[in-house]
Design a protein around this motif. Sequence first.
Motif, PDB file in Angstrom:
ATOM      1  N   ALA A 358       0.841  -1.199   0.000  1.00 60.96           N
ATOM      2  CA  ALA A 358       0.000   0.000   0.000  1.00 60.96           C
ATOM      3  C   ALA A 358       0.876   1.249   0.000  1.00 60.96           C
ATOM      4  CB  ALA A 358      -0.915   0.000   1.215  1.00 60.96           C
ATOM      5  N   VAL A 359       0.466   2.261  -0.772  1.00 57.16           N
ATOM      6  CA  VAL A 359       1.170   3.536  -0.808  1.00 57.16           C
ATOM      7  C   VAL A 359       0.734   4.350   0.406  1.00 57.16           C
ATOM      8  CG1 VAL A 359       1.627   5.638  -2.106  1.00 57.16           C
ATOM      9  CG2 VAL A 359       1.311   3.468  -3.311  1.00 57.16           C
ATOM     10  N   LEU A 360       1.654   4.621   1.306  1.00 61.66           N
ATOM     11  CA  LEU A 360       1.326   5.340   2.530  1.00 61.66           C
ATOM     12  C   LEU A 360       1.453   6.850   2.358  1.00 61.66           C
ATOM     13  CD1 LEU A 360       3.196   3.052   5.105  1.00 61.66           C
ATOM     14  CD2 LEU A 360       0.799   2.930   4.358  1.00 61.66           C
ATOM     15  N   HIS A 361       2.517   7.284   1.699  1.00 63.77           N
ATOM     16  CA  HIS A 361       2.766   8.713   1.513  1.00 63.77           C
ATOM     17  C   HIS A 361       3.528   8.918   0.211  1.00 63.77           C
ATOM     18  CE1 HIS A 361       1.847   8.894   5.815  1.00 63.77           C
ATOM     19  NE2 HIS A 361       2.797   7.991   6.007  1.00 63.77           N
ATOM     20  N   SER A 362       3.398  10.123  -0.342  1.00 64.07           N
ATOM     21  CA  SER A 362       4.159  10.495  -1.533  1.00 64.07           C
ATOM     22  C   SER A 362       4.577  11.954  -1.415  1.00 64.07           C
ATOM     23  CB  SER A 362       3.330  10.269  -2.810  1.00 64.07           C
ATOM     24  OG  SER A 362       3.049   8.903  -2.990  1.00 64.07           O
ATOM     25  N   PRO A 363       5.481  12.265  -0.487  1.00 67.16           N
ATOM     26  CA  PRO A 363       5.882  13.657  -0.307  1.00 67.16           C
ATOM     27  C   PRO A 363       6.686  14.169  -1.512  1.00 67.16           C
ATOM     28  CG  PRO A 363       7.277  12.213   0.992  1.00 67.16           C
ATOM     29  CD  PRO A 363       6.175  11.368   0.448  1.00 67.16           C
ATOM     30  N   THR A 364       6.591  15.474  -1.722  1.00 64.41           N
ATOM     31  CA  THR A 364       7.358  16.124  -2.783  1.00 64.41           C
ATOM     32  C   THR A 364       8.790  16.365  -2.310  1.00 64.41           C
ATOM     33  OG1 THR A 364       5.404  17.202  -3.698  1.00 64.41           O
ATOM     34  CG2 THR A 364       7.545  18.197  -4.204  1.00 64.41           C
ATOM     35  N   ILE A 365       9.750  15.977  -3.149  1.00 62.74           N
ATOM     36  CA  ILE A 365      11.176  16.222  -2.907  1.00 62.74           C
ATOM     37  C   ILE A 365      11.684  17.020  -4.111  1.00 62.74           C
ATOM     38  CG2 ILE A 365      13.445  15.240  -2.484  1.00 62.74           C
ATOM     39  CD1 ILE A 365      11.553  14.528  -0.279  1.00 62.74           C
ATOM     40  N   SER A 366      12.057  18.253  -3.896  1.00 58.55           N
ATOM     41  CA  SER A 366      12.437  19.134  -5.000  1.00 58.55           C
ATOM     42  C   SER A 366      13.745  18.696  -5.649  1.00 58.55           C
ATOM     43  CB  SER A 366      12.580  20.573  -4.498  1.00 58.55           C
ATOM     44  OG  SER A 366      11.387  21.021  -3.901  1.00 58.55           O
ATOM     45  N   GLY A 367      13.894  19.082  -6.923  1.00 63.20           N
ATOM     46  CA  GLY A 367      15.187  18.982  -7.593  1.00 63.20           C
ATOM     47  C   GLY A 367      15.539  17.641  -8.199  1.00 63.20           C
ATOM     48  N   ARG A 368      14.562  16.804  -8.520  1.00 60.01           N
ATOM     49  CA  ARG A 368      14.787  15.486  -9.123  1.00 60.01           C
ATOM     50  C   ARG A 368      15.559  14.543  -8.184  1.00 60.01           C
ATOM     51  NH1 ARG A 368      17.375  15.046 -14.640  1.00 60.01           N
ATOM     52  NH2 ARG A 368      18.784  16.717 -13.940  1.00 60.01           N
ATOM     53  N   PRO A 369      14.882  14.003  -7.173  1.00 63.06           N
ATOM     54  CA  PRO A 369      15.548  13.062  -6.261  1.00 63.06           C
ATOM     55  C   PRO A 369      15.979  11.799  -7.004  1.00 63.06           C
ATOM     56  CG  PRO A 369      13.172  12.994  -5.957  1.00 63.06           C
ATOM     57  CD  PRO A 369      13.441  14.139  -6.879  1.00 63.06           C
ATOM     58  N   TYR A 370      17.200  11.326  -6.705  1.00 63.95           N
ATOM     59  CA  TYR A 370      17.697  10.172  -7.467  1.00 63.95           C
ATOM     60  C   TYR A 370      18.436   9.141  -6.614  1.00 63.95           C
ATOM     61  CZ  TYR A 370      22.687  11.307  -7.273  1.00 63.95           C
ATOM     62  OH  TYR A 370      23.972  11.514  -6.835  1.00 63.95           O
ATOM     63  N   ASP A 371      18.781   9.456  -5.362  1.00 66.85           N
ATOM     64  CA  ASP A 371      19.596   8.539  -4.563  1.00 66.85           C
ATOM     65  C   ASP A 371      19.082   8.509  -3.133  1.00 66.85           C
ATOM     66  OD1 ASP A 371      21.579   6.765  -3.891  1.00 66.85           O
ATOM     67  OD2 ASP A 371      23.183   8.252  -3.783  1.00 66.85           O
ATOM     68  N   LEU A 372      19.160   7.328  -2.516  1.00 71.30           N
ATOM     69  CA  LEU A 372      18.686   7.112  -1.153  1.00 71.30           C
ATOM     70  C   LEU A 372      19.793   6.477  -0.316  1.00 71.30           C
ATOM     71  CD1 LEU A 372      15.268   5.458  -2.060  1.00 71.30           C
ATOM     72  CD2 LEU A 372      15.533   7.745  -1.089  1.00 71.30           C
ATOM     73  N   PHE A 373      19.860   6.895   0.947  1.00 67.71           N
ATOM     74  CA  PHE A 373      20.841   6.337   1.879  1.00 67.71           C
ATOM     75  C   PHE A 373      20.222   6.338   3.274  1.00 67.71           C
ATOM     76  CE2 PHE A 373      23.704   8.007   5.196  1.00 67.71           C
ATOM     77  CZ  PHE A 373      24.424   6.853   5.445  1.00 67.71           C
ATOM     78  N   PHE A 374      20.486   5.276   4.058  1.00 71.36           N
ATOM     79  CA  PHE A 374      19.903   5.146   5.391  1.00 71.36           C
ATOM     80  C   PHE A 374      20.985   5.190   6.466  1.00 71.36           C
ATOM     81  CE2 PHE A 374      16.877   2.881   2.658  1.00 71.36           C
ATOM     82  CZ  PHE A 374      15.693   3.485   3.031  1.00 71.36           C
ATOM     83  N   SER A 375      20.713   5.954   7.510  1.00 73.70           N
ATOM     84  CA  SER A 375      21.443   5.809   8.771  1.00 73.70           C
ATOM     85  C   SER A 375      20.529   5.046   9.727  1.00 73.70           C
ATOM     86  CB  SER A 375      21.817   7.185   9.337  1.00 73.70           C
ATOM     87  OG  SER A 375      20.656   7.882   9.771  1.00 73.70           O
ATOM     88  N   ARG A 376      20.895   4.987  10.996  1.00 72.62           N
ATOM     89  CA  ARG A 376      20.034   4.264  11.941  1.00 72.62           C
ATOM     90  C   ARG A 376      18.673   4.926  12.096  1.00 72.62           C
ATOM     91  NH1 ARG A 376      24.749   3.601  15.449  1.00 72.62           N
ATOM     92  NH2 ARG A 376      24.017   5.434  16.590  1.00 72.62           N
ATOM     93  N   ASN A 377      18.623   6.265  12.000  1.00 77.53           N
ATOM     94  CA  ASN A 377      17.392   6.981  12.324  1.00 77.53           C
ATOM     95  C   ASN A 377      16.783   7.775  11.178  1.00 77.53           C
ATOM     96  OD1 ASN A 377      17.488   6.212  15.141  1.00 77.53           O
ATOM     97  ND2 ASN A 377      19.157   7.682  15.378  1.00 77.53           N
TER      98      ASN A 377
END
Length: 625
Positions: A358-377
């Motif tokens: 299920a799609v929970l949220h679709s927030p807007t991220i400006s500037g063409r988001p292209y990469d994701l990285f996770f820390s612990r929090n």
Amino acid sequence: MLCSSAQAAEPYLDRSLESEGLSLRVRIEPEPTEGSQTGVGPRRGIAAAAAPKAGDTVRLSIDIERLADGEALSNLGIGAWLDRETSVMSGAVPACGQRVSAILGGGLMQRPLVDLTGYYVLTLDAEGSVSALDPAVQFAGRTSLYAAVQLGGVPFDWVKSGDDRWLFVALPERRQVAVVDLQTFKIRQRIDLSGKPTRLALQPDGQVLWVAQRGEAGGEGERIDLIAVGDGRRVGGMALAPGHHEIAFSDEGRYGYVSSRDTGAVAVIDNASGQRLREVELGGQLLSLAYLPGQSSLWAIDGERGVVHRLNAQGAQIDRIALEPGLGPARATPDGRYVLIVNPSQHRLHVLDAADGAVLHSPTISGRPYDLFFSRNYVYVRSLDIEQLAMIGLSSLGDAPVLQYIPVGAKGIGATPALPVASSMSENMEGAGAFIAAPGERTVYHYMEGMNAPDSGIRTYGHTPLAVAISRRGLRETGRGRYTTSFKVPSQGRMVLALATESPRVRECLAWTVAAGAPAKEAAWSLQWLEQPAGGVRRGQAVEFLVRLSAARGAQVPDPARFSAWVVSGGGGIAQQWPLLPTARAGEYRISGRVDAPGGYYVHVRDAAGSATRLSALPASLIVE
């Protein structure tokens, strides 16, 4: 990566210790090379082998057992430092406890010659190199650049072994994977390939490297090769359908998955046999794969049609989730509860429930988001067109995502041409922040969570960082109760290896002798400073130096056009380069330029090859007010 022979090298030091209920065996021996091994025999006491020389690379190993029952101790935090036996501050030989306390105090004047407890920041550079930066060295004009490994080609992807010993770098134009030793920062092997490597991944057991390759036009040469990490041998592989390839693995390591972008196909491979079990034809353009251990499902992202295909571990389709065209990379959160998918064309981030899609949220991220990285929090979302980096607390993903933006550099990373697939973001050692590459400023920024902006930056000194990672340089547990590392001996004379643990509290210091290294080759030329500013100058004001270059015996001074003056801030940063201009007198040259930022500077003269003068330890100084 190393061959072995029956003859083991004699150790430089072999000492057995007992302290606080522990038995420690400490060995320092030559770094293994091709055709050698480091055996551990029943020796006791100090070895009679010749002393190492300054500049040699040596291997330190420590075996730790509990005295009561002989049980090898794992996951023990060990601090290790190498320093001169005599303190440069007091001129005396400090007691072991005092030595360790002074080092742990962290004062700049108490830094040991070699710190085996820290880490390096690695950058994948546009100039065809891997740079190792020491984040602790940013004072007194000392460069943070510890080492630079020349790859011989432009890199596109990289992956580290789990023990931080090996770094594998994809070089598409050379059709090679370069294997870098992260303890010596030398290329240990080049693995030749038939195609152009564009994606690398290690199997969950860390024993096999998967190398996805692009071929020529028409699909010739598209394939995946499986390379044994131990010796670089090809142990499997197969042809693939055309298109860029992404790689994923099932959590238990039984299956591997390789996508082909142009045909929308996913190959399901049995890791034990290396055979393809099936080819799943999904269509569209597959831009990303993500395996969810908790659901035993593979998510394949079709960016062209905006569809998420969910497959079971064997590759059978579970369902399809329709979103919107333009989807990009997808990542599962560390706890496996959510899947995040960026859409650069729509400036959006989709947050999906991993259990039911299920799609929970679709927030807007400006500037063409292209990469994701996770820390612990947090999840960090980087965009191509803006310098702002978006952050979202992982705890808020189930309710209403809370966005925070932090500035990184002066312009978006999309202004940098030929970005690799390797990420420009990496965790810090504490897992509560990130290192972020800013190619436009030739800087790696460090962000500590809870702040409104990066708290520091590491200049990369002539290199353009495209991707970033960290490499732990301290002792690594390479077997149960065995901790090893390699390091370069920095200086000659009497040295002390200091060891410390906190629980139980152990403080041990071992003295050993280092012989002088090979004499340095005489420089081809020398430098004399004739004129330099006697006092401070105002920022922006023209400043001049006058120097004389003299050739060594039997040598000629090269063309002065090959020389330049390097103006380096005492606080670190990118050096300015000023040319040497000839004067009316033979051998004398004028250096001139302007500095816009106040502070203290050092001026070094070097030739194009980087050769130092005989007086290179005495650069000119400049104070800008």
